[in-house]
Design a protein around this motif. Structure first.
Motif, PDB file in Angstrom:
ATOM      1  N   ILE A 138       0.833  -1.204   0.000  1.00 44.43           N
ATOM      2  CA  ILE A 138       0.000   0.000   0.000  1.00 44.43           C
ATOM      3  C   ILE A 138       0.873   1.261   0.000  1.00 44.43           C
ATOM      4  CG2 ILE A 138      -1.670   1.317   1.351  1.00 44.43           C
ATOM      5  CD1 ILE A 138      -2.794  -1.383   2.330  1.00 44.43           C
ATOM      6  N   LEU A 139       1.869   1.279   0.866  1.00 43.60           N
ATOM      7  CA  LEU A 139       2.722   2.469   0.973  1.00 43.60           C
ATOM      8  C   LEU A 139       3.448   2.772  -0.336  1.00 43.60           C
ATOM      9  CD1 LEU A 139       4.281   1.985   4.539  1.00 43.60           C
ATOM     10  CD2 LEU A 139       2.465   3.569   3.863  1.00 43.60           C
ATOM     11  N   PHE A 140       4.002   1.742  -0.961  1.00 40.36           N
ATOM     12  CA  PHE A 140       4.796   1.992  -2.168  1.00 40.36           C
ATOM     13  C   PHE A 140       3.926   2.142  -3.408  1.00 40.36           C
ATOM     14  CE2 PHE A 140       8.273   0.974   0.537  1.00 40.36           C
ATOM     15  CZ  PHE A 140       9.343   1.677  -0.007  1.00 40.36           C
ATOM     16  N   GLU A 141       2.739   1.576  -3.404  1.00 36.72           N
ATOM     17  CA  GLU A 141       1.840   1.846  -4.524  1.00 36.72           C
ATOM     18  C   GLU A 141       1.465   3.318  -4.543  1.00 36.72           C
ATOM     19  OE1 GLU A 141      -0.418   1.305  -7.900  1.00 36.72           O
ATOM     20  OE2 GLU A 141       1.013  -0.069  -6.959  1.00 36.72           O
ATOM     21  N   VAL A 142       1.184   3.865  -3.384  1.00 42.53           N
ATOM     22  CA  VAL A 142       0.879   5.296  -3.297  1.00 42.53           C
ATOM     23  C   VAL A 142       2.119   6.120  -3.621  1.00 42.53           C
ATOM     24  CG1 VAL A 142       0.175   7.148  -1.733  1.00 42.53           C
ATOM     25  CG2 VAL A 142      -0.983   4.933  -1.639  1.00 42.53           C
ATOM     26  N   ALA A 143       3.277   5.722  -3.096  1.00 38.86           N
ATOM     27  CA  ALA A 143       4.507   6.484  -3.323  1.00 38.86           C
ATOM     28  C   ALA A 143       4.886   6.505  -4.801  1.00 38.86           C
ATOM     29  CB  ALA A 143       5.648   5.885  -2.494  1.00 38.86           C
ATOM     30  N   LEU A 175      -5.187   0.989  -5.696  1.00 43.01           N
ATOM     31  CA  LEU A 175      -4.633  -0.140  -4.964  1.00 43.01           C
ATOM     32  C   LEU A 175      -4.993  -1.469  -5.600  1.00 43.01           C
ATOM     33  CD1 LEU A 175      -5.199   0.978  -1.261  1.00 43.01           C
ATOM     34  CD2 LEU A 175      -3.164   1.248  -2.688  1.00 43.01           C
ATOM     35  N   THR A 176      -5.908  -1.455  -6.554  1.00 42.51           N
ATOM     36  CA  THR A 176      -6.288  -2.698  -7.227  1.00 42.51           C
ATOM     37  C   THR A 176      -5.592  -2.878  -8.562  1.00 42.51           C
ATOM     38  OG1 THR A 176      -8.203  -1.633  -8.287  1.00 42.51           O
ATOM     39  CG2 THR A 176      -8.557  -2.668  -6.132  1.00 42.51           C
ATOM     40  N   ASP A 209      -7.424  -5.791 -12.777  1.00 44.73           N
ATOM     41  CA  ASP A 209      -7.680  -5.771 -11.345  1.00 44.73           C
ATOM     42  C   ASP A 209      -6.788  -6.764 -10.621  1.00 44.73           C
ATOM     43  OD1 ASP A 209      -9.566  -3.855 -11.719  1.00 44.73           O
ATOM     44  OD2 ASP A 209     -11.291  -5.182 -11.591  1.00 44.73           O
ATOM     45  N   LEU A 210      -6.078  -6.264  -9.601  1.00 49.10           N
ATOM     46  CA  LEU A 210      -5.166  -7.057  -8.778  1.00 49.10           C
ATOM     47  C   LEU A 210      -4.059  -7.710  -9.597  1.00 49.10           C
ATOM     48  CD1 LEU A 210      -7.705  -8.815  -6.382  1.00 49.10           C
ATOM     49  CD2 LEU A 210      -6.518  -6.645  -6.070  1.00 49.10           C
TER      50      LEU A 210
END
Length: 449
Positions: free
Chosen positions: A188-193, A211-212, A260-261
Motif C-alpha cells: 500500500i505504501l509503495f503503490e501510493v509512493a 490499490l487494485t 484488477d489485482l
C-alpha cells in the motif's frame, strides 16, 4: 527490432516482516525480516519435514511436551505435590531454565543459510540490470538477448524461493499478522509512493492512485499476498503443480481477466510458487552438485544464443506474464503453448542459476536480508531515468556506455540493500504495528503467570 508494447511495469490502461520472525513462513525472496529466521536446508533434512518440533523450520505443528502438566491418574496424586512456596519457586526456576533452553534450541534450529541469501542478492542485482537494459533493446541486439535471458528466470527464481519458505503457512494469527505487516502494508505504501512519484516526475498530476491496479514493481507484493493465502489449498490437492499449470494456461487465453489485482501475473506466475511449495532441501542440493554446475554452462550459453536469435522475432512482453495471448496480437492457442514452453525453459534456467549460487558466506551474503529495500527503492531511479530522458544521451548506447550503465545499476542496488538504508526505511518495509492487532488473551495470561 521494435517493441510496440508498453515497457515493463507500465499499466495497460494504455497497456501496461517484522524484524524478528520466528518461523520460515515469512522468508520470501524480498523479505528483509527473514534476516533472523532463515531455515538451513540441512536443518530441515535433519528433522525430516520439520514437523517434529515447534521450532525446527518454523512449522509450528509440534508441541512442547516439557511444559505439559502431569496428568492426575489417581486419588493420591494431590498428596504428592510439594509445598506451595517451594513448588512456586521450583516452577519459576524450571520456567526460566526451560526458556533459556528453548531460546538456545531456537538459535540452533534456525541458522541463516548463506545459499538463499546469496541467491536473493544475485537475483535482485539481475533485476536492476534488466531494468537498465530495457531502453537499450531497440538499438542493441545483444542487450535485447541479455534482457530476454534474464527475464526468463530472475522472477521465477524469486517466486520459487518464496514458495519454498511458505510451506508451513497457515491461518494462524501471528502468521497472518506478519503477512499484513511484511507484505500488505509495504504494498500500500509503495503503490501510493510510486503513483505520487509518477505524478511529479512524469508531469502527470492526474495519474490515479489505484490499490487494485499495481504499478511497476508493486505487483510482486500483491501476488505474494494472494499466493501465500492460498498455500493451504495447494497443500491438500493431489497434483498441485499440474493444476497450477492448468490455471496459468487458462489465464493466458483469457483476456477478460483485466487489470484488477494484476490477476494475469498472479495466475501465470502461480506454477513457480507451487513448485516452491513442493520442493525439499535435497532438491536444492541436487542442482548444486559439481556436475550440475558444469552442465549449466553449455545450457546457459545455448539460452543466450537462442535469445540472440529470438530477440528481433519475439515480443518480450511474453516474459512479463501480464497479458493474454490475444492482447499480444497472437492466436489464442499460442497462449497455452507459450505458457508450457516458457515454464519449462524458466525452470531449466532457474536450476542453472541455483547451480552457480555460492553456498558459503561471502561479502554480499548479509545484503540478501535487504533485498526488499533494494527491490522497491531502485524503482524510483529506474523510472526516473525514463521520465528525465537519461537514455537520450548518445554515449549511453555505445558499448562502453552499456557496460557503465550495467555496473551503475549493480552498484545502486547493492547500496540500497545495505544496513544504513534498511534502518532509514524499516518503518515502511517492516512496520511493527502492534497497535493494529488485538492482543492474544491466552498469551497475556501466560505472561502474567
Amino acid at each position: 527490432m521494435t517493441n510496440d508494447f508498453p515497457a515493463y511495469g507500465d499499466r495497460r490502461a494504455p497497456l501496461p516482516p517484522q524484524r524478528q520472525v520466528p518461523d520460515a513462513t515469512s522468508y520470501d525472496p524480498l523479505s528483509a525480516g527473514a534476516a533472523t529466521a532463515t531455515m538451513a536446508p540441512a536443518a530441515a533434512t535433519a528433522t525430516g519435514t520439520g514437523a517434529a518440533t515447534g521450532t525446527t523450520a518454523g512449522l509450528g505443528t509440534g508441541t512442547d511436551t516439557a511444559s505439559r502438566p502431569t496428568p492426575q491418574t489417581g486419588p493420591d496424586r494431590p498428596a504428592t505435590r510439594a509445598k506451595p512456596a517451594a513448588g512456586s519457586h521450583g516452577r519459576h526456576k524450571a520456567r526460566r531454565a526451560h526458556g533459556k533452553a528453548q531460546a538456545g534450541a531456537d538459535a540452533k534450529a534456525k541458522p541463516r543459510d548463506a545459499f538463499f541469501d546469496n541467491a536473493k542478492f544475485l537475483a535482485i542485482v539481475l533485476v536492476a540490470m534488466g531494468h537498465s537494459w530495457e531502453p537499450l533493446r531497440d538499438g542493441s541486439r545483444s542487450a535485447a538477448a541479455l534482457y530476454i535471458t534474464v527475464y526468463a528466470f530472475h522472477m521465477p527464481a524469486f517466486i520459487i524461493i518464496s514458495g519454498y519458505f511458505s510451506r508451513s503457512f497457515d491461518m494462524r494469527k501471528d502468521r497472518l499478522q506478519r503477512l499484513i505487516t511484511g507484505v500488505a502494508v509495504p504494498y500500500i505504501l509503495f503503490e501510493v509512493a510510486y503513483t505520487l512519484f509518477k505524478r511529479w516526475a512524469d508531469d502527470d498530476p492526474h495519474y490515479p492512485i489505484s490499490l487494485t491496479d499495481p504499478w511497476y514493481l508493486t505487483w510482486f507484493l500483491l501476488a505474494l499476498f494472494v499466493w501465500r493465502l492460498t498455500t493451504p489449498l495447494w497443500k491438500i490437492v493431489r497434483w498441485p503443480v499440474p493444476l497450477a499449470l492448468a490455471v496459468a494456461a487458462l489465464a493466458s487465453i483469457s483476456p477478460d481477466i483485466g487489470d484488477d489485482l494484476d490477476l494475469q501475473r498472479v495466475l501465470q506466475f502461480l506454477p513457480f510458487f507451487v513448485i516452491g511449495l513442493c520442493l525439499k532441501a535435497e532438491h536444492f542440493k541436487l542442482v548444486r552438485r559439481k556436475k550440475a554446475r558444469i552442465l549449466a554452462v553449455p545450457v546457459f550459453v545455448t539460452a543466450l544464443v537462442f535469445a540472440y536469435w529470438a530477440a528481433p522475432r519475439m515480443n518480450a512482453a511474453w516474459f512479463y506474464h501480464r497479458d493474454a495471448a490475444q492482447e499480444l496480437a497472437a492466436p489464442w492457442w499460442s497462449g497455452m503453448v507459450m505458457t508450457l514452453a516458457m515454464f519449462g525453459c524458466s525452470l531449466v534456467l532457474v536450476a542453472c542459476f541455483f547451480a552457480w549460487v555460492p553456498g558459503r558466506t561471502m561479502w554480499c551474503t548479509a545484503l540478501g536480508a535487504g533485498t526488499l529495500y533494494g527491490y522497491l527503492l531502485h524503482g524510483f531511479v529506474a523510472k526516473g531515468s525514463r521520465f528525465w530522458n537519461w537514455y537520450d544521451n548518445p554515449w549511453v548506447h555505445k558499448p562502453w556506455g552499456m557496460v557503465l550503465i550495467t555496473l551503475a545499476a549493480g552498484t545502486l542496488i547493492t547500496l540500497l540493500c545495505t544496513p544504513p538504508v534498511q534502518r532509514c526505511f524499516r518503518w515502511a518495509m517492516e512496520p511493527k504495528m502492534t497497535w493494529a492487532f488485538k492482543k492474544d488473551p491466552v498469551g497475556m495470561a501466560r505472561s502474567r503467570n
